[in-house]
Design an enzyme around this catalytic site. Sequence first.
Site, short mmCIF file in Angstrom:
data_model
loop_
_atom_site.label_atom_id
_atom_site.label_comp_id
_atom_site.label_asym_id
_atom_site.label_seq_id
_atom_site.Cartn_x
_atom_site.Cartn_y
_atom_site.Cartn_z
NE ARG A 1 38.62 58.18 41.77
CZ ARG A 1 38.30 57.46 42.86
NH1 ARG A 1 38.77 57.80 44.04
NH2 ARG A 1 37.52 56.40 42.75
NE ARG B 1 87.75 46.28 -4.83
CZ ARG B 1 88.39 45.67 -3.86
NH1 ARG B 1 87.77 45.36 -2.73
NH2 ARG B 1 89.65 45.33 -4.00
CD GLU C 1 32.98 53.62 50.21
OE1 GLU C 1 33.93 53.95 49.49
OE2 GLU C 1 32.91 52.50 50.75
CG ASN D 1 66.23 42.40 3.83
OD1 ASN D 1 66.53 43.58 3.64
ND2 ASN D 1 65.45 42.01 4.82
CE1 TYR D 2 59.98 45.09 0.83
CE2 TYR D 2 60.75 47.34 1.17
CZ TYR D 2 59.71 46.44 0.94
OH TYR D 2 58.43 46.91 0.84
N GLY E 1 33.39 50.21 35.85
CA GLY E 1 33.62 51.63 36.09
C GLY E 1 34.50 52.26 35.02
CG ASN F 1 40.63 54.68 43.18
OD1 ASN F 1 39.98 53.79 42.65
ND2 ASN F 1 40.73 54.79 44.49
C1 UD1 Z 1 35.47 50.78 46.77
C2 UD1 Z 1 34.68 50.52 48.07
C3 UD1 Z 1 35.53 50.97 49.27
C4 UD1 Z 1 36.85 50.23 49.26
C5 UD1 Z 1 37.57 50.38 47.91
C6 UD1 Z 1 38.74 49.45 47.86
C7 UD1 Z 1 32.31 50.78 47.56
C8 UD1 Z 1 31.13 51.65 47.67
N1 UD1 Z 1 33.45 51.25 48.05
O1 UD1 Z 1 35.64 52.17 46.66
O2 UD1 Z 1 34.85 50.71 50.47
O3 UD1 Z 1 37.67 50.70 50.30
O4 UD1 Z 1 36.70 50.05 46.81
O5 UD1 Z 1 39.52 49.66 46.73
O6 UD1 Z 1 32.21 49.68 47.04
N2 UD1 Z 1 32.50 49.44 39.54
C9 UD1 Z 1 31.52 48.85 38.75
N3 UD1 Z 1 30.33 49.48 38.59
C10 UD1 Z 1 30.05 50.65 39.19
C11 UD1 Z 1 31.04 51.25 40.00
C12 UD1 Z 1 32.25 50.62 40.16
O7 UD1 Z 1 31.74 47.77 38.20
O8 UD1 Z 1 28.94 51.15 38.99
C13 UD1 Z 1 33.80 48.76 39.69
C14 UD1 Z 1 34.97 49.63 39.24
O9 UD1 Z 1 35.25 49.39 37.87
C15 UD1 Z 1 36.08 49.17 40.15
C16 UD1 Z 1 35.37 48.68 41.41
O10 UD1 Z 1 34.01 48.50 41.05
O11 UD1 Z 1 36.80 48.09 39.58
C17 UD1 Z 1 35.47 49.68 42.57
O12 UD1 Z 1 34.91 50.91 42.16
P1 UD1 Z 1 35.54 52.30 42.61
O13 UD1 Z 1 34.68 53.38 42.10
O14 UD1 Z 1 36.97 52.35 42.29
O15 UD1 Z 1 35.32 52.20 44.22
P2 UD1 Z 1 36.16 52.94 45.32
O16 UD1 Z 1 35.71 54.34 45.43
O17 UD1 Z 1 37.60 52.70 45.16
CA CA Z 2 38.82 51.84 43.56
#
Ligand code: UD1
Ligand code: CA
Length: 449
Positions: free
Chosen positions: A14, A436, A155, A382-383, A10, A224
């Site tokens: 935010r 000196r 969610e 030194n330099y 991700g 986040n």
């Molecule tokens: C997610 C969970 C939520 C949970 C929360 C806990 C889902 C749909 N929701 O929400 O239920 O309470 O984590 O912290 O899973 N990522 C990817 N690829 C993507 C999207 C995200 O690798 O396409 C990775 C992000 O880099 C991150 C993690 O997944 O490390 C979580 O993604 P994020 O978008 O932060 O999910 P939340 O909205 O926090």
């Molecule tokens: Ca998250």
Amino acid sequence: MLAVAILAAGKGTRMKSELPKVLQPLAGATLVERVLASCSQLQPERRLLIVGHQAERVEQSLAAQQGLEFVLQQPQNGTGHAVQQLLEPLADFDGELLVLNGDVPLLREQTIADLLERHRTSGAAVTLLTARLSDPTGYGRVFADASGQVSAIVEHRDCSEAQRRNNLTNAGIYCFNWRKLAEVLPPPTTDNDQGELYLTDTVAMLSPAMHQEVADADEINGINDRLQLAQCEAVIQDRLRRHWMAEGVTFVDPASCTLSDGTRFGRDVLVEPQCHFRGNTVVGDGCRIGPGSLLENARIGERVEITYSVVREATVAADCAIGPFAQLRPGAELASGCRVGNFVEIKKAQIGAGSKVNHLSYIGDAELGENVNVGAGTITANYDGVNKHRTVIGAGSKTGANSVLVAPISLGANVTVGAGSTLTKDVPSGALALGRAKQLVKENWQAPT
Ligand code: UD1
Ligand code: CA
């Protein structure tokens, strides 16, 4: 067989940052490094990191990690889509898949080990980690019966008002039976507020789906935004300080001090307010550090006092006193019983036992014997504009105030340098060196009119 997959593709919109979210630093390590560390004791057969946004940068930052497989998710269409990318690399895998969100860095190793154990003994298709949060805003809500069986995860943004009152929260940490999960991938729908494929939607399709509640809700803090980053930093700092207080360290004002995972203290160390310890700093028994000091990868012996000073990549032996307002830079090595006073900078220099550099000096690329007294304002030049050169001062020597030692230069033992000297040539042991202009005095002199 155990495989661990970390979701790290991700962007972290935010955070409003140039850095991919999982590379944000927390108490001296990146988020993803912390998540990797939290499952290292499990010794999984496979470790996979799902990367996407700035994938190369994330991979580079983890180049030193042995046996970590990078799996590309392009584009990033949700957590379910991320795990879907594992179908190919794990085509022949049979066992448990532990999925960790890359932005949940406070989990204790024991918590993850307990989750895995519970999953293995219960025979569930999936076991996920939950906590009851006083403010679950932003997290997925877990709907479960009294026996711990989960029916759905919704969610926050997709919840009704009534559903939002459920404070049983999804940590983003799951233990799946991989074969069973693979059968239901990809998740069936993007029919949610974000139009993404949610990993959480697979849970309702697996049976039985169980959850395990963690006692310390802080552990599931997800990051986040910058506020959550700061809150997690506070949790880690609190854990580290409590640990060291239990080991016999006094913090006069704990909340004003920060530590790193690699910091080590001996017994009866007194840490005064506003001290910061970074990297692999070691502080020996009976030291008094602070107020107002920064130590980074410093090795400090027993009974050392450091006041309002900065020590980086430097070694200080027992019974030394540093500061106030001194800077020990990389390669400074002080033997026992030295004193380094105000406005003194020491770099890449060995200072012999009992030597004193008390006021307004720069000592760089130098070797000082025992019991040398460096006069106020003494500088090693030194330099030469191109290269650095060494200065050697033998045991028992004394330099007068405002001496400039133009390197390369070697002073023998028990040399005395007159105040205000600029020395460019070696001085043999036992000599007095003066460099000196002679003082001129014109008596009864009158200014021209
Ligand atoms: C997610 C969970 C939520 C949970 C929360 C806990 C889902 C749909 N929701 O929400 O239920 O309470 O984590 O912290 O899973 N990522 C990817 N690829 C993507 C999207 C995200 O690798 O396409 C990775 C992000 O880099 C991150 C993690 O997944 O490390 C979580 O993604 P994020 O978008 O932060 O999910 P939340 O909205 O926090
Ligand atoms: Ca998250």
